[in-house]
Design an enzyme around this catalytic site. Structure first.
Site, PDB file in Angstrom:
ATOM      1  N   LYS A  23       0.843  -1.213   0.000  1.00 61.80           N
ATOM      2  CA  LYS A  23       0.000   0.000   0.000  1.00 61.80           C
ATOM      3  C   LYS A  23       0.870   1.252   0.000  1.00 61.80           C
ATOM      4  O   LYS A  23       0.657   2.174  -0.774  1.00 61.80           O
ATOM      5  CB  LYS A  23      -0.889  -0.005   1.254  1.00 61.80           C
ATOM      6  CG  LYS A  23      -1.525   1.356   1.547  1.00 61.80           C
ATOM      7  CD  LYS A  23      -2.412   1.319   2.763  1.00 61.80           C
ATOM      8  CE  LYS A  23      -1.725   1.571   4.081  1.00 61.80           C
ATOM      9  NZ  LYS A  23      -1.451   2.978   4.400  1.00 61.80           N
ATOM     10  N   ASN A  24       1.854   1.278   0.895  1.00 58.00           N
ATOM     11  CA  ASN A  24       2.606   2.516   1.078  1.00 58.00           C
ATOM     12  C   ASN A  24       3.610   2.780  -0.039  1.00 58.00           C
ATOM     13  O   ASN A  24       4.181   3.869  -0.118  1.00 58.00           O
ATOM     14  CB  ASN A  24       3.293   2.518   2.454  1.00 58.00           C
ATOM     15  CG  ASN A  24       2.253   2.658   3.560  1.00 58.00           C
ATOM     16  OD1 ASN A  24       1.105   3.031   3.299  1.00 58.00           O
ATOM     17  ND2 ASN A  24       2.641   2.343   4.784  1.00 58.00           N
ATOM     18  N   CYS A 119      -4.876  12.732  13.104  1.00 63.57           N
ATOM     19  CA  CYS A 119      -5.625  11.492  12.939  1.00 63.57           C
ATOM     20  C   CYS A 119      -5.434  10.655  14.189  1.00 63.57           C
ATOM     21  O   CYS A 119      -4.842  11.117  15.157  1.00 63.57           O
ATOM     22  CB  CYS A 119      -5.150  10.747  11.701  1.00 63.57           C
ATOM     23  SG  CYS A 119      -3.517  10.076  11.880  1.00 63.57           S
ATOM     24  N   ARG A 124       0.611  14.441  13.375  1.00 67.46           N
ATOM     25  CA  ARG A 124       1.074  14.240  12.000  1.00 67.46           C
ATOM     26  C   ARG A 124       1.180  15.527  11.150  1.00 67.46           C
ATOM     27  O   ARG A 124       0.441  15.730  10.189  1.00 67.46           O
ATOM     28  CB  ARG A 124       0.192  13.205  11.281  1.00 67.46           C
ATOM     29  CG  ARG A 124       0.206  11.869  11.992  1.00 67.46           C
ATOM     30  CD  ARG A 124      -0.506  10.805  11.227  1.00 67.46           C
ATOM     31  NE  ARG A 124       0.255  10.275  10.114  1.00 67.46           N
ATOM     32  CZ  ARG A 124      -0.216   9.335   9.289  1.00 67.46           C
ATOM     33  NH1 ARG A 124      -1.431   8.854   9.451  1.00 67.46           N
ATOM     34  NH2 ARG A 124       0.530   8.884   8.305  1.00 67.46           N
ATOM     35  N   ASP A 310       4.218   0.360  11.866  1.00 64.46           N
ATOM     36  CA  ASP A 310       3.004  -0.285  11.339  1.00 64.46           C
ATOM     37  C   ASP A 310       2.862  -1.731  11.799  1.00 64.46           C
ATOM     38  O   ASP A 310       1.801  -2.335  11.629  1.00 64.46           O
ATOM     39  CB  ASP A 310       2.982  -0.217   9.800  1.00 64.46           C
ATOM     40  CG  ASP A 310       2.884   1.216   9.311  1.00 64.46           C
ATOM     41  OD1 ASP A 310       2.472   2.084  10.092  1.00 64.46           O
ATOM     42  OD2 ASP A 310       3.243   1.457   8.139  1.00 64.46           O
ATOM     43  N   ARG A 402      -8.846  -0.413   4.278  1.00 64.82           N
ATOM     44  CA  ARG A 402      -7.997   0.634   3.682  1.00 64.82           C
ATOM     45  C   ARG A 402      -6.616   0.095   3.327  1.00 64.82           C
ATOM     46  O   ARG A 402      -5.979   0.591   2.406  1.00 64.82           O
ATOM     47  CB  ARG A 402      -7.806   1.786   4.677  1.00 64.82           C
ATOM     48  CG  ARG A 402      -9.063   2.525   4.988  1.00 64.82           C
ATOM     49  CD  ARG A 402      -8.763   3.701   5.843  1.00 64.82           C
ATOM     50  NE  ARG A 402      -7.918   4.639   5.097  1.00 64.82           N
ATOM     51  CZ  ARG A 402      -7.781   5.907   5.376  1.00 64.82           C
ATOM     52  NH1 ARG A 402      -8.419   6.416   6.392  1.00 64.82           N
ATOM     53  NH2 ARG A 402      -6.999   6.679   4.660  1.00 64.82           N
TER      54      ARG A 402
END
Ligand code: EPU
Length: 440
Positions: A23-24, A119, A124, A310, A402
């Site tokens: 994803k990243n 968030c 952030r 993560d 997501r």
């Protein structure tokens, strides 16, 4: 209608699973397609809601996006290079959409993107993105909550080190902004993450001249023009790590295919310490065959090649049922512990102070309804559900969707009991109030 996962614990996971694309890596690479007119082909892209959202944003910026005409393939055809503003309604849904700033500025000479808010991981900020873009000669102003960057970059010296280390998407933004600068750019304290190395590989395939991808110094010689390219996204090291932990927490025997063990050394080091047996079968295959309870080990999250933030909540799930106690220190997002109260609902013993937790392993966890507070917290709760006795219901799984490509299918295929179930949410307080007001 929202969905929840219903997990029945106790099954030992067994079999082989294919790891999806990262994803990243995929999100900034999708944004980077804006650097050239015409069709860029990305392969091994995971099918995630964040990828669909990024596609929508690119469409508002003049691209025609074809999502998954073949498995893993996304085609981004840039047909109109006039739009320079990304709409707030879409951008506010996903922080990674801020990654369109650099490519728009480089190619179209101007970019307007709303400033991301905080968030569940904490504040952030984006100060490093802004500082870097200013350092390569563009002007940045703030207007009605938007960041507006103007003026073609000329190049320059950039230092991207922040209090929490370098910024990953900040590096992506400044790098993309610099590839078409009139001069040379040197970025020091660049993020070394493999996802940035993948982006550098893509930019070079488009005709950019970037050296040092995957190191803390990027040297970029600006070029006049870039062309579209055809490139594959790297395997997702966070998904791979989550699946390795799933095998360990169920004392399973899982083989991971199409992963990249070379970028997972920090997790391997933890597994050694925790006495979780695993082996590399070949350059892209790993096997975790675990028959005993893991032993606790302390954990500190750090920028790559350190232990990834993560994977902090997924590994914490394993620590909750390991032998002994562990200190978990979060150095990237000091507030990334929103999952702790949810873990406790399943019987985990966790004490928290500031950016540190002490996790005492327990013999047994018991299923309960819980809610995902963010994507990785959701994954951690599913892992705990697999290990717990009885049934765990994980709510707010839109977070999981997501960032994990059909996680429940992958786990079911390995023998887990996990179902995605539609449910009617309970009425919220404000609905009740308005109903009462209407009745009165
Ligand atoms: N930071 C600043 N100033 C900035 C930017 C960041 O102080 O201008 C701080 C942040 O507050 C944080 C640290 O620097 O304390 C690292 O943040 P970074 O900018 O590197 O995070 P990011 O680029 O916004 C990416 C991933 C995250 C992952 C982090 C850290 C993407 C799309 N997102 O975010 O992924 O946690 O790097 O590795 O690449 C996830 O996948 O669940 C996820 C949150």
């Amino acid at each position: 209608m929202p969905h929840k996962f219903v997990v029945n614990g106790g099954a030992r996971l067994q079999g082989a699973v294919t790891v999806s694309g990262s994803k990243n890596a995929a999100l900034p690479m999708m944004a980077a397609a804006l650097l050239a007119k015409g069709p860029t082909v990305l392969r091994n892209v995971p099918d995630l809601t964040d990828v669909h959202l990024m596609a929508e944003i690119l469409e508002t910026l003049g691209a025609r996006v074809s999502l998954f005409p073949e498995p893993g393939v996304v085609v981004i055809d840039v047909v109109d290079e006039n739009p320079t503003a990304a709409p707030y309604e879409l951008v506010s849904e996903m922080r990674a959409s801020f990654c369109v700033l650099g490519p728009l500025l480089a190619r179209r000479g101007e970019a307007r993107v709303s400033q991301p808010g905080g968030c569940t991981l904490g504040e952030r900020p984006v100060d490093l993105h802004i500082k870097g873009i200013q350092a390569i000669g563009s002007e940045v102003i703030f207007e009605r909550g938007d960041v507006i960057a103007k003026g073609r970059p000329t190049g320059g010296r950039v230092y991207l080190g922040g209090p929490m280390g370098p910024s990953v998407t900040g590096t992506a933004n400044v790098l993309c902004a610099a590839v078409m600068a009139s001069g040379m750019t040197v970025i020091d304290q660049a993020a070394c993450e493999p996802e940035i190395a993948n982006l550098v590989e893509m930019l070079n395939a488009m005709g950019a001249r970037v050296r040092g991808g995957g190191t803390s110094r990027l040297v970029i010689q600006g070029v006049d023009e870039l062309k579209p390219c055809d490139i594959a996204v790297i395997p997702d090291r966070i998904e791979a790590g989550t699946l390795m932990i799933a095998s360990a927490i169920t004392r399973g025997d899982v083989t991971l295919e199409r992963c990249d063990p070379d970028v997972m050394l920090a997790l391997f080091d933890k597994f050694h310490e925790m006495r979780v047996p695993f082996e590399r079968l070949d350059a892209s295959t790993l096997r975790v065959n675990c028959r005993r309870r893991a032993r606790s080990a302390d954990l500190t999250t750090l920028p790559y090649p350190g232990f990834p933030t993560d994977l902090q909540s997924p590994l914490m799930a394993l620590l909750c049922v390991s032998e002994g106690y562990a200190l978990v220190e979060e150095k990237i997002y000091p507030e990334r512990f929103m999952h702790v109260p949810e873990y406790r609902r399943l019987g985990a013993e966790i004490r928290k102070q500031f950016n540190t937790c002490i996790v005492t392993g327990v013999d047994k966890l018991y299923g309960a309804p819980v809610a995902a507070t963010d994507l990785r917290a959701g994954a951690g709760l599913i892992l705990l559900g697999l290990a717990a006795e009885g049934q765990t219901e994980v709510l707010k799984i839109q977070h999981v969707d997501r960032g994990y490509d059909r996680l429940e299918h992958k786990l079911s295929a390995l023998g887990a009991s996990i179902q995605r179930v539609e449910f009617q949410p309970r009425r919220r307080a404000e609905d009740r109030r308005s109903q009462r007001a209407k009745a009165a």
